[in-house]
Design an enzyme around this catalytic site. Structure first.
Site, PDB file in Angstrom:
ATOM      1  CE  LYS A 128      34.338  44.367  34.844  1.00 25.49           C
ATOM      2  NZ  LYS A 128      33.942  44.459  36.239  1.00 25.49           N
ATOM      3  CE  LYS A 204      25.831  38.114  35.525  1.00 29.70           C
ATOM      4  NZ  LYS A 204      25.993  37.449  36.696  1.00 29.70           N
ATOM      5  CE  LYS A 207      21.905  50.516  39.668  1.00 27.40           C
ATOM      6  NZ  LYS A 207      23.083  51.350  39.825  1.00 27.40           N
TER       7      LYS A 207
END
Ligand code: TRP
Length: 342
Positions: A128, A204, A207
């Protein structure tokens, strides 16, 4: 229960229970992947361990620092999801990380004991770093190590992806013990086999992908999501033969239906069972399994003040244990100027 009576053995358990620290980021409503992957396990563990369940809002701020107003609702929802799953506030302290400032203090002190390259080498950072390159994000695993060591946790239930973070916490604990004196237990990851749960698009369940079945969904909403699930593209109508081993709906049957290998797989393969009927069967079983959660959630949502009370009690218990450890840490690092210990 007071911290004192907690750390002493109870009549039923002559052996002192080991401690578990578990943490989860309040990223919004939890889904059945979180329930089957983590919460059900925590609910089992609370019988045999002293549990500290930490809602890690400071970790969430590493990503959401520009949008902090979402935190309050998300923390509340997470507490409801924890209690709805069956975590018992008498057996486990459920609390908000930032309400126990010792987490931040230990994070800072631990940051002296670790090099920057050790942190930049971690896969979770590398993944990230193009989007998130703050000092806070770099220190994410150090804060996690502080979460764990602050309670002298023996075990940390996590998924495989978090294993390196637990090693890092163990390394920091040992490094601290070797540099100063023995204050910390060396924590270990508690890896449990968890069922594979995929989302409606066959990825997967997450949310952020919008492919999830939220715990807050009603029966009807749950049914609607199940109906929208990806299925074998070659099985278009009833009569076509299916491939349960490649179907995310069958994965859910494996978790929620009584005997999927003999009742679903053969009739899917032979074509007797169409996808619509298969999904209806799953919805019914899934809704059945979620009913106790829904009942508890409905009850909690009627009394939001009680949920905040649980978090306050958890905070007090966590603080007292954390302060106990921090006194030793400060003494070991010689920053207890007015304390008794030399
Ligand atoms: N990093 C963990 C995750 O993303 C969350 C977390 C923060 C955590 N502190 C923790 C997990 C302490 C276990 C123990 O899932």
């Amino acid at each position: 229960m007071s911290e004192k009576s907690q750390s002493q053995s109870s009549p039923q358990s002559p052996v002192k229970k080991p401690t578990i620290l578990s943490g989860m980021q309040p990223t919004g409503s939890l889904h059945i992947g979180n329930l089957e992957g983590a919460l059900r396990n925590w609910v089992r563990l609370q019988e045999d361990y002293w549990m500290f369940c930490c809602i890690v809002d400071l970790h969430a701020l590493t990503a959401d620092w520009q949008n902090p107003k979402v935190l309050k609702d998300r923390v509340f929802e997470m507490a409801v999801d924890f209690l709805g799953a069956g975590l018992d506030p008498d057996k486990c302290a459920i609390f908000i990380q930032s309400e126990v400032p010792q987490h931040s203090e230990l994070h800072l002190l631990f940051s002296m004991l670790i090099t920057v390259p050790t942190l930049t080498r971690l896969p979770t950072y590398k993944e990230k770093k193009d989007k998130l390159d703050s000092y806070g994000f770099l220190g994410y695993p150090v804060l996690q190590a502080a979460d764990i060591c602050l309670y002298n946790a023996d075990k940390v239930p996590v998924g495989k992806d978090q294993e390196k973070h637990i090693w890092l916490a163990a390394d920091l604990a040992e490094r601290f013990n070797n540099t100063y004196r023995k204050v910390f237990r060396v924590p270990e990851a508690l890896l449990t086999s968890i069922p594979l749960i995929l989302g409606s698009d066959n990825r997967k369940m997450s949310k952020s992908y919008g492919n999830h079945i939220p715990l807050e969904a009603t029966e009807k909403q749950t049914e609607k999501i199940v109906k929208s699930y990806y299925t074998d593209p070659k099985k278009i109508r009833q009569g076509d033969s299916g491939h349960p081993d490649k179907c995310p709906v069958f994965l859910l049957h494996k978790v929620y239906s009584p005997d999927p290998e003999s009742e679903i797989a053969p009739v899917c393969k032979s074509g007797e069972l169409g996808c619509v009927d298969c999904k209806m069967m799953l919805s019914a079983n899934l809704n059945n399994a979620l009913q106790p959660n829904r009942d508890r959630r409905a009850e909690l949502l009627k009394h939001p003040a009680d949920v905040w009370d649980v978090l306050a009690t958890g905070r007090d218990r966590a603080r007292s244990r954390a302060e106990n450890v921090m006194e030793k840490v400060r003494a070991a690092m010689k920053i207890n100027y007015r304390g008794k210990k030399k």
